[in-house]
Design a protein around this motif. Structure first.
Motif, PDB file in Angstrom:
ATOM      1  N   LEU A  68      15.755  36.237  20.915  1.00  0.00           N
ATOM      2  CA  LEU A  68      17.056  35.688  20.561  1.00  0.00           C
ATOM      3  C   LEU A  68      17.218  34.295  21.155  1.00  0.00           C
ATOM      4  O   LEU A  68      16.726  34.017  22.251  1.00  0.00           O
ATOM      5  CB  LEU A  68      18.174  36.598  21.077  1.00  0.00           C
ATOM      6  CG  LEU A  68      18.271  37.987  20.419  1.00  0.00           C
ATOM      7  CD1 LEU A  68      19.318  38.833  21.131  1.00  0.00           C
ATOM      8  CD2 LEU A  68      18.615  37.859  18.941  1.00  0.00           C
ATOM      9  N   PRO A  69      17.936  33.404  20.469  1.00  0.00           N
ATOM     10  CA  PRO A  69      18.091  32.037  20.994  1.00  0.00           C
ATOM     11  C   PRO A  69      19.066  31.936  22.166  1.00  0.00           C
ATOM     12  O   PRO A  69      19.058  30.934  22.885  1.00  0.00           O
ATOM     13  CB  PRO A  69      18.624  31.262  19.781  1.00  0.00           C
ATOM     14  CG  PRO A  69      19.330  32.295  18.956  1.00  0.00           C
ATOM     15  CD  PRO A  69      18.549  33.564  19.146  1.00  0.00           C
ATOM     16  N   ASN A  70      19.927  32.948  22.353  1.00  0.00           N
ATOM     17  CA  ASN A  70      20.919  32.894  23.434  1.00  0.00           C
ATOM     18  C   ASN A  70      20.222  32.878  24.792  1.00  0.00           C
ATOM     19  O   ASN A  70      19.251  33.606  25.018  1.00  0.00           O
ATOM     20  CB  ASN A  70      21.852  34.102  23.366  1.00  0.00           C
ATOM     21  CG  ASN A  70      22.622  34.159  22.063  1.00  0.00           C
ATOM     22  OD1 ASN A  70      22.671  33.167  21.347  1.00  0.00           O
ATOM     23  ND2 ASN A  70      23.199  35.294  21.748  1.00  0.00           N
ATOM     24  N   ARG A  71      20.754  32.054  25.712  1.00  0.00           N
ATOM     25  CA  ARG A  71      20.183  31.940  27.054  1.00  0.00           C
ATOM     26  C   ARG A  71      21.073  32.690  28.042  1.00  0.00           C
ATOM     27  O   ARG A  71      22.292  32.506  28.061  1.00  0.00           O
ATOM     28  CB  ARG A  71      20.056  30.476  27.474  1.00  0.00           C
ATOM     29  CG  ARG A  71      19.158  29.659  26.563  1.00  0.00           C
ATOM     30  CD  ARG A  71      19.043  28.230  27.054  1.00  0.00           C
ATOM     31  NE  ARG A  71      18.293  28.166  28.301  1.00  0.00           N
ATOM     32  CZ  ARG A  71      16.986  27.962  28.368  1.00  0.00           C
ATOM     33  NH1 ARG A  71      16.293  27.808  27.250  1.00  0.00           N
ATOM     34  NH2 ARG A  71      16.375  27.877  29.537  1.00  0.00           N
ATOM     35  N   TYR A  72      20.443  33.528  28.847  1.00  0.00           N
ATOM     36  CA  TYR A  72      21.156  34.281  29.881  1.00  0.00           C
ATOM     37  C   TYR A  72      20.529  33.907  31.223  1.00  0.00           C
ATOM     38  O   TYR A  72      19.657  34.614  31.741  1.00  0.00           O
ATOM     39  CB  TYR A  72      21.052  35.785  29.625  1.00  0.00           C
ATOM     40  CG  TYR A  72      21.542  36.197  28.257  1.00  0.00           C
ATOM     41  CD1 TYR A  72      22.897  36.397  28.015  1.00  0.00           C
ATOM     42  CD2 TYR A  72      20.646  36.373  27.208  1.00  0.00           C
ATOM     43  CE1 TYR A  72      23.359  36.774  26.755  1.00  0.00           C
ATOM     44  CE2 TYR A  72      21.099  36.756  25.942  1.00  0.00           C
ATOM     45  CZ  TYR A  72      22.448  36.943  25.728  1.00  0.00           C
ATOM     46  OH  TYR A  72      22.901  37.312  24.481  1.00  0.00           O
ATOM     47  N   ASP A  73      20.953  32.776  31.777  1.00  0.00           N
ATOM     48  CA  ASP A  73      20.369  32.225  33.004  1.00  0.00           C
ATOM     49  C   ASP A  73      21.437  32.169  34.088  1.00  0.00           C
ATOM     50  O   ASP A  73      22.479  31.530  33.912  1.00  0.00           O
ATOM     51  CB  ASP A  73      19.815  30.819  32.765  1.00  0.00           C
ATOM     52  CG  ASP A  73      18.786  30.787  31.637  1.00  0.00           C
ATOM     53  OD1 ASP A  73      18.044  31.787  31.503  1.00  0.00           O
ATOM     54  OD2 ASP A  73      18.730  29.785  30.910  1.00  0.00           O
ATOM     55  N   ASP A  74      21.190  32.830  35.197  1.00  0.00           N
ATOM     56  CA  ASP A  74      22.098  32.806  36.355  1.00  0.00           C
ATOM     57  C   ASP A  74      21.417  32.054  37.495  1.00  0.00           C
ATOM     58  O   ASP A  74      20.579  32.604  38.207  1.00  0.00           O
ATOM     59  CB  ASP A  74      22.455  34.233  36.803  1.00  0.00           C
ATOM     60  CG  ASP A  74      23.625  34.804  36.028  1.00  0.00           C
ATOM     61  OD1 ASP A  74      24.564  34.031  35.733  1.00  0.00           O
ATOM     62  OD2 ASP A  74      23.601  35.996  35.704  1.00  0.00           O
ATOM     63  N   GLY A  75      21.764  30.794  37.670  1.00  0.00           N
ATOM     64  CA  GLY A  75      21.225  30.003  38.763  1.00  0.00           C
ATOM     65  C   GLY A  75      22.186  29.973  39.930  1.00  0.00           C
ATOM     66  O   GLY A  75      23.375  29.706  39.753  1.00  0.00           O
ATOM     67  N   SER A 125      18.374  32.947  43.183  1.00  0.00           N
ATOM     68  CA  SER A 125      19.405  33.190  44.196  1.00  0.00           C
ATOM     69  C   SER A 125      20.046  31.906  44.707  1.00  0.00           C
ATOM     70  O   SER A 125      21.208  31.912  45.108  1.00  0.00           O
ATOM     71  CB  SER A 125      18.810  33.966  45.376  1.00  0.00           C
ATOM     72  OG  SER A 125      18.339  35.226  44.946  1.00  0.00           O
ATOM     73  N   THR A 126      19.317  30.799  44.716  1.00  0.00           N
ATOM     74  CA  THR A 126      19.844  29.553  45.275  1.00  0.00           C
ATOM     75  C   THR A 126      19.924  28.479  44.188  1.00  0.00           C
ATOM     76  O   THR A 126      19.377  28.631  43.094  1.00  0.00           O
ATOM     77  CB  THR A 126      18.953  29.042  46.418  1.00  0.00           C
ATOM     78  OG1 THR A 126      17.671  28.691  45.892  1.00  0.00           O
ATOM     79  CG2 THR A 126      18.784  30.120  47.484  1.00  0.00           C
ATOM     80  N   ASN A 127      20.615  27.383  44.538  1.00  0.00           N
ATOM     81  CA  ASN A 127      20.749  26.260  43.611  1.00  0.00           C
ATOM     82  C   ASN A 127      19.650  25.220  43.779  1.00  0.00           C
ATOM     83  O   ASN A 127      19.665  24.199  43.084  1.00  0.00           O
ATOM     84  CB  ASN A 127      22.106  25.572  43.822  1.00  0.00           C
ATOM     85  CG  ASN A 127      23.255  26.439  43.353  1.00  0.00           C
ATOM     86  OD1 ASN A 127      23.184  27.041  42.289  1.00  0.00           O
ATOM     87  ND2 ASN A 127      24.322  26.505  44.146  1.00  0.00           N
ATOM     88  N   GLN A 128      18.735  25.463  44.699  1.00  0.00           N
ATOM     89  CA  GLN A 128      17.691  24.475  44.972  1.00  0.00           C
ATOM     90  C   GLN A 128      16.795  24.259  43.757  1.00  0.00           C
ATOM     91  O   GLN A 128      16.377  25.226  43.107  1.00  0.00           O
ATOM     92  CB  GLN A 128      16.852  24.916  46.165  1.00  0.00           C
ATOM     93  CG  GLN A 128      17.622  24.956  47.481  1.00  0.00           C
ATOM     94  CD  GLN A 128      16.759  25.430  48.639  1.00  0.00           C
ATOM     95  OE1 GLN A 128      15.607  25.779  48.455  1.00  0.00           O
ATOM     96  NE2 GLN A 128      17.343  25.455  49.821  1.00  0.00           N
ATOM     97  N   ARG A 129      16.547  22.991  43.433  1.00  0.00           N
ATOM     98  CA  ARG A 129      15.636  22.561  42.367  1.00  0.00           C
ATOM     99  C   ARG A 129      16.108  22.942  40.962  1.00  0.00           C
ATOM    100  O   ARG A 129      15.359  22.795  39.996  1.00  0.00           O
ATOM    101  CB  ARG A 129      14.219  23.127  42.597  1.00  0.00           C
ATOM    102  CG  ARG A 129      13.598  22.700  43.907  1.00  0.00           C
ATOM    103  CD  ARG A 129      12.208  23.296  44.045  1.00  0.00           C
ATOM    104  NE  ARG A 129      11.297  22.778  43.023  1.00  0.00           N
ATOM    105  CZ  ARG A 129      10.608  21.655  43.137  1.00  0.00           C
ATOM    106  NH1 ARG A 129      10.725  20.911  44.231  1.00  0.00           N
ATOM    107  NH2 ARG A 129       9.799  21.267  42.171  1.00  0.00           N
ATOM    108  N   LEU A 130      17.344  23.408  40.827  1.00  0.00           N
ATOM    109  CA  LEU A 130      17.828  23.767  39.495  1.00  0.00           C
ATOM    110  C   LEU A 130      17.977  22.533  38.601  1.00  0.00           C
ATOM    111  O   LEU A 130      17.921  22.637  37.376  1.00  0.00           O
ATOM    112  CB  LEU A 130      19.177  24.496  39.595  1.00  0.00           C
ATOM    113  CG  LEU A 130      19.142  25.942  40.080  1.00  0.00           C
ATOM    114  CD1 LEU A 130      20.534  26.537  40.079  1.00  0.00           C
ATOM    115  CD2 LEU A 130      18.209  26.779  39.211  1.00  0.00           C
TER     116      LEU A 130
END
Length: 350
Positions: free
Chosen positions: A53-60, A19-24
């Motif tokens: 799968l190698p695709n990354r689905y990351d929502d930071g 949920s937050t950008n902290q420590r990303l």
């Protein structure tokens, strides 16, 4: 002699969210942890034919209350393209906290025969028991989100009732300190000048012209992280907001009322009241086509098949009435301009 059955390959996509950008920016963060646990689980299911799968689905830095997230959008596009068989998440609330959004996603998953797996909650939507557990968990997840939202709203109302500003950047003319809002004298002089000019000219545009002629700029201020902001020319929207902001008379704007603030006012009550009277006088009621006698409204179509609506606008003190083509999405893609015709002239012809 027995024949071994080879399980069909199941292409697994891992979705992670924070949920937050902290420590990303750190090498090890919540997204990395979620991905490693999910990857290990997929490896343990290789006997079922699961392949990561190698695709990354990351929502930071994205909330789970909505679906407007870049990685989630890409995930749904790949699902529609038939490139994914299983979606793996660490917890179901990483995917969404909204029951309505979840229902929409499950409909898409069902249509494309996609299985959803939550590792920490140990369920799989490929069977009926997993679906039941999923619905129960998601209901509590949405309840938790609504409870947090209520607490935040209550906190904001309480701070405003006590005359405190709740979060955000301080308004123009003030600076934030540990003891509350303090006056920024260079900006405060600009605020007083704007109110004085508004009472003299009674026009927003003339006030903006006077501000530009004097080349007034906002002060340079620094965020808690040390990033500078300000030092730029004052925009028309800033002038408009200043004239209507009760902060400058020492009040905090609530939902439907104002509360006495702890900060020091920049202008007197008399100046504020006079400015608000002028603001009310300058507000024009937006015209409605039902208030006119133009009988062709809703009956016209242009030669491209677009519906023509009645458009009513004030411009430089004059009232303009025109029939204009609807700006349909397909016509925007083809870069087709809207047709516009005078309503009075067209009515006379008909």
């Amino acid at each position: 002699m027995g024949i071994e059955t080879i399980a069909p390959l199941k292409r697994c996509a891992i979705y992670t969210r924070k949920s937050t950008n902290q420590r990303l920016e750190h090498d090890v963060n919540s997204l990395v942890t979620q991905r490693e646990i999910s990857s290990a689980y997929i490896t343990s299911q290789q006997y079922k034919g699961w392949v990561e799968l190698p695709n990354r689905y990351d929502d930071g830095g994205h909330s789970g209350s909505g679906m407007d997230r870049p990685a989630l959008s890409q995930l749904m596009q790949d699902i529609e393209a038939g490139e994914i068989d299983v979606v793996v998440v660490y917890k179901i609330d990483r995917l969404t906290r909204s029951l309505a959004d979840f229902v929409r996603m499950i409909e898409i998953f069902d249509r494309r025969n996609i299985a959803l797996v939550s590792i920490s909650q140990a369920f799989d939507t490929s069977d009926s028991m997993g679906r039941m557990i999923l619905n129960v968990l998601l209901t509590f997840s949405q309840f938790e989100r609504e409870l947090i939202a209520e607490r935040v709203r209550d906190s904001i109302r309480t701070r405003k009732r006590h005359g405190k500003m709740h979060g955000g950047l301080p308004p123009f003319g003030y600076i934030a300190t540990p003891d509350g809002l303090k006056i920024d004298e260079p900006e405060a002089e600009i605020v007083r000048f704007i109110f004085d000019e508004f009472l003299k000219t009674r026009r927003y545009t003339k006030v903006m012209t006077a501000v530009r002629e004097r080349r007034y700029c906002s002060s340079v201020k620094y965020s808690p992280r040390g990033k500078p902001r300000g030092g730029t020319a004052i925009s028309p929207s800033t002038v408009y907001a200043i004239v209507q902001n009760p902060m400058y008379v020492g009040e905090i704007r609530g939902h439907d009322t104002t509360y006495p603030g702890e900060h020091e006012p920049l202008i007197s009550r008399d100046i504020w009241d006079e400015a608000q009277i002028i603001c009310q006088e300058r507000k024009k009621r937006r015209p409605h086509n039902r208030d006119t006698d133009h009988f062709l409204a809703g009956l016209l179509w242009d030669d491209l098949g677009r519906h023509m609506r009645l458009d009513l606008k004030w411009h430089w003190g004059k009232f303009y009435k025109t029939y204009v083509s609807s700006n349909a999405i397909w016509s925007q893609k083809l870069f087709l301009r809207q047709y516009r015709a005078s309503a009075d002239q067209l009515d006379e012809v008909v």
